[in-house]
Design an enzyme around this catalytic site. Structure first.
Site, short mmCIF file in Angstrom:
data_model
loop_
_atom_site.label_atom_id
_atom_site.label_comp_id
_atom_site.label_asym_id
_atom_site.label_seq_id
_atom_site.Cartn_x
_atom_site.Cartn_y
_atom_site.Cartn_z
N SER A 180 32.83 -13.87 5.01
CA SER A 180 32.31 -12.66 5.26
C SER A 180 31.49 -12.22 4.18
O SER A 180 30.80 -13.15 3.52
CB SER A 180 33.28 -11.58 5.96
OG SER A 180 32.58 -10.38 6.22
N TYR A 185 22.22 -8.38 9.08
CA TYR A 185 23.08 -9.25 8.36
C TYR A 185 24.61 -8.47 8.48
O TYR A 185 25.56 -9.20 8.65
CB TYR A 185 22.87 -9.42 6.79
CG TYR A 185 23.67 -10.29 6.05
CD1 TYR A 185 23.98 -11.32 6.09
CD2 TYR A 185 24.16 -9.37 4.98
CE1 TYR A 185 24.81 -12.16 5.42
CE2 TYR A 185 25.27 -10.11 4.07
CZ TYR A 185 25.36 -11.53 4.52
OH TYR A 185 26.18 -12.31 3.40
N LYS A 208 28.20 -9.82 10.06
CA LYS A 208 29.55 -10.09 9.16
C LYS A 208 30.56 -9.29 9.95
O LYS A 208 31.96 -9.53 9.73
CB LYS A 208 29.39 -9.72 7.85
CG LYS A 208 28.28 -10.82 7.06
CD LYS A 208 28.89 -12.31 7.08
CE LYS A 208 28.12 -13.26 6.26
NZ LYS A 208 28.83 -14.53 6.38
#
Length: 285
Positions: free
Chosen positions: A136, A150, A154
């Protein structure tokens, strides 16, 4: 400890290369996955010198699971550790990102690990053993401006990993979420911005500030990827600094990530305290 078979995606650069080398030096067999194995081999000759094997794998392809199964079958039929490391960052305001750019980000960072897992899990279930390492980010702990998609990819990977950890427990399969902070890799030099550019109104806002930070911080990161890879190996193998850490679900790496995590936990606790009365007021009488 007995040699294990690892599969590392995104092994051609940065943390992926460091993890691959660290696992090889520890005596493991490593299948180093890259979209262009020939190029990766030329740029990282140390991997084959250490006994690693480059394999072709593009996690954005819908037939990734079948390719993973073939790779495992062709290399002994066993898999002990899979490291889902392939990924990149799309940086900019959310409204400037096209549907295709958003989909590509999610396809790589979130759907990619799922595709790999679909190829790996039948082997691990049959073995009743295995370790899944999902890489992650500190952006999976805290969403930063200009990193909305983004961070979203994650955060999604973190939620998936939490569910997997419970789903796979009956099969003796462990899940570990690795959350690197800022490390000195090519990550900051390889980020992508929206083709549409930045809407003028975002000039002088946190979005532009973060994009500027990405462009100017490369090469100055304090995090050492070799040390990060060593700590991941420790926790996966239960050796060194990983002794007694076999039940960890999350592994934050870097003082920056750890401090960010502490601040996030403090903030969440404060929020919970302030909203308890409201939360408990919503049931039927």
């Amino acid at each position: 400890m007995m040699s294990q078979t690892w599969l590392v995606t995104g092994a051609s650069s940065g943390l992926g290369t460091a993890i691959t080398a660290s696992a090889l030096r520890a005596g493991n067999k490593v299948l180093a996955a890259a979209r262009n194995p020939e190029k990766a081999s030329l740029e990282n000759p140390q991997i084959e010198a250490l006994g690693g094997k480059w394999v072709n794998l593009d996690v954005t392809q819908t037939d990734t699971a079948r390719h993973v199964e073939t790779i495992i079958h062709e290399n002994g039929g066993l898999i002990d550790v899979v490291v889902n490391n392939a990924g990149y960052s799309l940086v900019g305001s959310i409204e400037d990102m096209s549907e295709d750019e958003i989909e590509c980000q999610l396809s790589t960072n979130f759907k990619g690990p799922i595709r790999v897992l679909k190829g790996v899990l039948p082997f691990m279930r049959a073995q009743r053993s295995g370790t899944i390492v999902n890489v992650s980010s500190s952006a999976g702990v805290q969403g930063f401006p200009a990193c909305g998609i983004y961070a979203g990819s994650k955060f999604a990977l973190e939620g998936l990993s939490e569910a997997l950890a419970t789903e796979l427990l009956p099969f003796g399969i462990r899940v570990l979420i690795v959350e690197p902070g800022i490390f000195r890799t090519k990550f900051l030099s390889a980020f992508v911005t929206p083709q549409a550019g930045m809407t003028e109104d975002y000039a002088g806002t946190p979005v532009e500030t973060m994009i500027h930070a990405f462009r100017t911080s490369n090469g100055n990161q304090q995090g050492n990827p070799v040390k990060a890879a060593a700590r991941i190996l420790d926790v996966v193998s239960g050796t060194g600094m990983g002794v007694g850490k076999e039940k960890l679900l999350r592994l934050p790496l870097g003082p920056d990530c750890h401090d960010l995590y502490q601040a996030k936990c403090d903030s969440l606790k404060e929020n919970l305290v302030e909203t308890k009365e409201i939360a408990y007021s919503t049931n039927f009488e």
